[in-house]
Write a protein that holds these residues in place. Structure first.
Motif, mmCIF file in Angstrom:
data_model
loop_
_atom_site.group_PDB
_atom_site.id
_atom_site.type_symbol
_atom_site.label_atom_id
_atom_site.label_comp_id
_atom_site.label_asym_id
_atom_site.label_seq_id
_atom_site.Cartn_x
_atom_site.Cartn_y
_atom_site.Cartn_z
ATOM 1 N N VAL A 25 0.599 -37.004 20.006
ATOM 2 C CA VAL A 25 -0.021 -35.803 19.436
ATOM 3 C C VAL A 25 1.048 -34.810 18.984
ATOM 4 C CG1 VAL A 25 -1.546 -33.848 19.866
ATOM 5 C CG2 VAL A 25 -2.053 -36.085 20.882
ATOM 6 N N TYR A 26 1.021 -34.409 17.695
ATOM 7 C CA TYR A 26 1.995 -33.445 17.166
ATOM 8 C C TYR A 26 1.423 -32.041 17.045
ATOM 9 C CZ TYR A 26 4.848 -37.460 15.957
ATOM 10 O OH TYR A 26 5.603 -38.577 16.019
ATOM 11 N N ALA A 27 0.118 -31.979 16.788
ATOM 12 C CA ALA A 27 -0.468 -30.654 16.586
ATOM 13 C C ALA A 27 -1.953 -30.690 16.904
ATOM 14 C CB ALA A 27 -0.267 -30.191 15.151
ATOM 15 N N VAL A 28 -2.422 -29.614 17.478
ATOM 16 C CA VAL A 28 -3.860 -29.450 17.703
ATOM 17 C C VAL A 28 -4.236 -28.071 17.156
ATOM 18 C CG1 VAL A 28 -5.725 -29.360 19.400
ATOM 19 C CG2 VAL A 28 -3.735 -30.825 19.807
ATOM 20 N N GLU A 29 -5.066 -28.075 16.138
ATOM 21 C CA GLU A 29 -5.423 -26.783 15.511
ATOM 22 C C GLU A 29 -6.913 -26.565 15.566
ATOM 23 O OE1 GLU A 29 -4.223 -27.028 11.486
ATOM 24 O OE2 GLU A 29 -2.076 -26.834 11.928
ATOM 25 N N PRO A 30 -7.310 -25.468 16.200
ATOM 26 C CA PRO A 30 -8.730 -25.139 16.081
ATOM 27 C C PRO A 30 -8.991 -24.806 14.620
ATOM 28 C CG PRO A 30 -7.536 -23.323 17.058
ATOM 29 C CD PRO A 30 -6.547 -24.429 16.883
ATOM 30 N N ARG A 31 -10.097 -25.233 14.110
ATOM 31 C CA ARG A 31 -10.336 -24.935 12.705
ATOM 32 C C ARG A 31 -11.686 -24.246 12.551
ATOM 33 N NH1 ARG A 31 -10.793 -29.029 7.809
ATOM 34 N NH2 ARG A 31 -11.811 -27.496 6.488
ATOM 35 N N HIS A 32 -11.644 -23.028 12.006
ATOM 36 C CA HIS A 32 -12.902 -22.347 11.757
ATOM 37 C C HIS A 32 -13.525 -22.951 10.534
ATOM 38 C CE1 HIS A 32 -12.546 -19.441 14.848
ATOM 39 N NE2 HIS A 32 -11.307 -19.146 14.468
ATOM 40 N N GLU A 33 -14.770 -23.263 10.656
ATOM 41 C CA GLU A 33 -15.446 -23.820 9.511
ATOM 42 C C GLU A 33 -15.601 -22.705 8.481
ATOM 43 O OE1 GLU A 33 -18.999 -26.979 8.872
ATOM 44 O OE2 GLU A 33 -19.302 -25.328 10.223
ATOM 45 N N THR A 34 -15.268 -22.986 7.251
ATOM 46 C CA THR A 34 -15.432 -21.944 6.236
ATOM 47 C C THR A 34 -16.846 -22.020 5.692
ATOM 48 O OG1 THR A 34 -14.786 -23.390 4.457
ATOM 49 C CG2 THR A 34 -13.026 -22.135 5.537
ATOM 50 N N LEU A 35 -17.204 -20.932 5.032
ATOM 51 C CA LEU A 35 -18.525 -20.888 4.434
ATOM 52 C C LEU A 35 -18.663 -22.002 3.403
ATOM 53 C CD1 LEU A 35 -21.195 -19.496 4.312
ATOM 54 C CD2 LEU A 35 -20.238 -17.845 2.720
ATOM 55 N N GLU A 36 -17.528 -22.283 2.743
ATOM 56 C CA GLU A 36 -17.598 -23.326 1.723
ATOM 57 C C GLU A 36 -17.962 -24.675 2.337
ATOM 58 O OE1 GLU A 36 -14.892 -23.424 -1.633
ATOM 59 O OE2 GLU A 36 -14.241 -25.372 -0.903
ATOM 60 N N ASP A 37 -17.309 -25.017 3.473
ATOM 61 C CA ASP A 37 -17.637 -26.280 4.145
ATOM 62 C C ASP A 37 -19.120 -26.326 4.459
ATOM 63 O OD1 ASP A 37 -14.979 -26.906 4.165
ATOM 64 O OD2 ASP A 37 -14.636 -26.036 6.154
ATOM 65 N N ARG A 38 -19.574 -25.223 5.053
ATOM 66 C CA ARG A 38 -20.945 -25.153 5.519
ATOM 67 C C ARG A 38 -21.922 -25.240 4.349
ATOM 68 N NH1 ARG A 38 -24.201 -26.920 8.671
ATOM 69 N NH2 ARG A 38 -25.928 -25.589 9.279
ATOM 70 N N PHE A 39 -21.565 -24.544 3.285
ATOM 71 C CA PHE A 39 -22.396 -24.508 2.090
ATOM 72 C C PHE A 39 -22.554 -25.922 1.517
ATOM 73 C CE2 PHE A 39 -22.585 -23.755 -2.606
ATOM 74 C CZ PHE A 39 -23.781 -23.072 -2.634
ATOM 75 N N LEU A 40 -21.416 -26.619 1.379
ATOM 76 C CA LEU A 40 -21.458 -27.968 0.822
ATOM 77 C C LEU A 40 -22.245 -28.891 1.747
ATOM 78 C CD1 LEU A 40 -17.812 -28.200 -0.515
ATOM 79 C CD2 LEU A 40 -19.930 -27.846 -1.817
ATOM 80 N N GLN A 41 -22.039 -28.702 3.072
ATOM 81 C CA GLN A 41 -22.742 -29.521 4.049
ATOM 82 C C GLN A 41 -24.254 -29.309 3.937
ATOM 83 O OE1 GLN A 41 -21.065 -31.700 5.997
ATOM 84 N NE2 GLN A 41 -23.096 -32.501 6.467
#
Ligand code: ATP
Ligand code: MG
Lengths: 308, 282
Positions: A285-301
């Motif tokens: 494991v090199y990196a662990v990043e919490p990622r906030h879902e953007t509105l764009e992701d949610r919108f497309l989903q």
């Protein structure tokens, strides 16, 4: 909802629908906008956003359903005194000066003549047109015309301002100005109904939003509600066999981008378990990043779910 | 009511700012000067008697009035046909109508503004032209004011029709339809006169029908009557059939019933325009 309840809201609609011939522009819109809130109305092209606003300001007549604006049924004449509206296709009398266009709207809205000058000066200042106030509108660039339209919509301290893609013709400075204006409006208690498909814009200023597609609301709520509680996490990892990768599916909706793995819908307290499991499978494991879902992701989903 | 006046003022202001009034004024003055000069030549012709000058002047006056009524009818159509339609097309109406103004107030404001323009133009150009003719020939028609009122009414009738069409049709389409109807009505008027001269009921019915449906030609004949000196009327009556189909002759004033019909027609057209505009999605 009774009309009495609707009075406490800036906008309320109940199954509001609009058909143009065979085209269903809006199929049963039910929603509320509170007073002094900034409400985003999001959707892809042709979703029915402009239609909804036109119904609210009485430019188009609904084929079914009901709606109230500032407590009065839509189309009510005296309520319109307290509305501001920037159309999507904005054009103003080219043969008039900017100041005269604003004056005309002061007059039409029934404002006392003594207040015009002050109101016009405030509006011109807000949209940055003070030094072009005495130029003919036909010589304005598109962005300047949109600024003028915004000024028209802000005249006379409206209680509700409906903006149909107010930044479509504006430069980055103009877009920033519009966000500032919207914040000021909210601060003084004006409700703002913002039609847009610029997600970042909506994300930055809206308190609540509705996502529409094919004339129906497919999601509504505050930004947090729309985005969902569960976040996502991105992990950069090497040395995992395809089988072990597949085995990680249980931790969330897995998106495999080679070195980067994204797990959606993963509760924060399970992140250490996930990392432990990867290490156990022989992954580095090199990196662990919490990622906030953007509105764009949610919108497309949301739109994708809709089609499924 | 005050909002109707606001829109009416805006309509007149637009016509003036777009240089429509200036262009019309310049052209009209040129025409009036030229025609007045022409009229002033009549008494100087060789061996001409004063009675002949009077006869020629009266006939030429009717021709000139016909030209002005045509300019007025075509001009007001060209201005009225796009008035609502192009405001919708361009989006100007989208910003105005959400204000506390009824659609009927916007429409009637436009109508009032255009009607004022038509009436003022008819009065100014008509009186000036008749003054010019009087200077050159000492001839004055029996009732210039009544004649000009009918010319103005003709323009207002066609303008109202164009306005009705403009609530639904594209500017070009509405304008072309109004103009075609104007010319059809003119031909209908000639048919009526021929039908009457030869006592043919079918042709009379067609002519009467066109005069009722589109009253422009009827009103034009109302104007002609007040431009005819009594000796012209007497001579024409004596001529009987020979005058059949002359579109520049009217034997009698318009009956009151016809004037009432025109008033009802106008109200109906404006009512229909308001009804049509109120139901339109913008
Ligand atoms: N005047 C009209 N006549 C016929 N159909 C119309 C009319 N206005 C809108 N529509 C249809 O209604 C639907 C919704 O249109 P609307 O303009 O409300 O979309 P929108 O969400 O504003 O899209 P955009 O993001 O492109 O502005 C579309 O399918 C459109 O074709
Ligand atoms: Mg739109």
């Amino acid at each position: 909802m009774e009309a009495a309840d609707a009075a406490s809201l800036a906008v309320h609609t109940q199954d509001l629908a609009k058909r143009y011939g065979k085209t269903v522009a809006l199929s049963g819109l039910t929603m509320s906008v509170r007073r002094a809130e900034v409400f985003g109305f999001l959707g892809p092209n042709g979703a029915g956003k402009t239609t909804a606003v036109k119904l609210l300001v009485g430019l188009a007549l609904p084929t079914a359903g009901e709606g109230w604006v500032l407590g009065a049924p839509i189309g009510d004449l005296s309520t319109r005194r307290h509305l501001g509206y920037l159309p999507e296709l904005f054009r103003y009398q080219g043969w008039m000066k900017a100041r005269e266009v604003l004056g005309l709207h002061c007059e039409l809205s029934g404002m006392a003549r003594s207040e015009w000058q002050k109101e016009i000066a405030i509006a011109l200042d807000l949209v940055g047109l003070t030094d072009r106030a005495d130029d003919k509108v036909e010589g304005f660039s598109k962005g300047m015309q949109q600024r003028l339209g915004l000024g028209v919509a802000l005249l006379g301290r409206p209680e509700l301002v409906l903006l149909d893609e107010p930044t479509s013709a504006l430069d980055p400075v103009g877009r920033h100005d519009v966000r500032e204006i919207i914040r000021q409006l909210k601060a003084r208690g004006t409700a703002v109904f913002l039609n847009s498909h610029l997600l970042s814009e909506v994300e930055q200023v809206c308190d609540r939003l509705a996502v529409v597609d094919h004339g129906r609301v497919i999601a509504t709520g505050t930004m947090a509600q729309i985005l969902g509680q569960d976040g996502a996490v991105r992990v950069r990892v090497t040395g995992l066999s395809p089988v072990s990768r597949a085995g990680l599916q249980g931790y969330g909706n897995l998106e495999d981008e080679g070195e980067w793995l994204t797990f959606r819908g993963l509760a924060a307290e399970r992140v250490p378990d996930l990392v432990g499991e990867i290490v156990r499978q022989g992954g580095r494991v090199y990196a662990v990043e919490p990622r906030h879902e953007t509105l764009e992701d949610r919108f497309l989903q949301l739109l994708k779910d809709q089609q499924a | 009511m005050s909002r109707v006046l606001t829109i009416a003022r805006l309509t007149v202001l637009e016509a003036s700012r777009r240089k429509l009034l200036l262009a019309l004024a310049v052209l009209t003055v040129v025409v009036i000067v030229l025609t007045s000069w022409g009229f002033s030549r009549l008494p100087t012709m060789k061996d001409v008697t004063p009675a002949e000058v009077r006869l020629a002047a009266s006939q030429l006056t009717i021709l000139v009035a016909f030209m002005f009524s045509g300019v007025l009818a075509l001009g007001s159509t060209l201005v009225a046909a796009p008035s609502i339609a192009s405001d919708i097309e361009s989006g100007i109406a989208l910003a105005i109508l959400p204000r506390p103004i009824r659609r009927s107030e916007l429409l009637m404001g436009k109508w009032l503004g255009l009607a004022v323009l038509v009436a003022v133009y008819a009065a100014l150009s008509g009186l000036l032209e008749m003054f010019g003719i009087w200077l050159g020939t000492s001839y004055l028609p029996p009732n210039p004011v009544a004649a000009l009122a009918f010319v103005a009414a003709e323009g207002i009738v066609l303008m109202s029709l164009a306005l009705l069409l403009s609530t639904r049709l594209a500017p070009m389409t509405g304008g072309v339809i109004a103009l075609v109807l104007f010319f059809v009505a003119w031909i209908g008027g000639i048919a009526l006169a021929i039908g009457q001269a030869f006592a043919n009921d079918t042709i009379i019915n067609i002519g009467v029908g066109s005069r009722l449906l589109i009253p422009t030609d009827g009103l034009w004949h109302g104007a002609i009557f007040y431009l005819e000196p009594s000796e012209v009327l007497a001579a024409a009556r004596a001529a009987g059939r020979a005058r059949a189909g002359n579109p520049f002759f009217a034997e009698s004033p318009l009956p009151f019933a016809y004037l009432a019909w025109v008033a009802a027609w106008l109200l109906a057209v404006l009512g229909l325009a308001n009804w049509s505009f109120a139901r339109r999605d913008l």
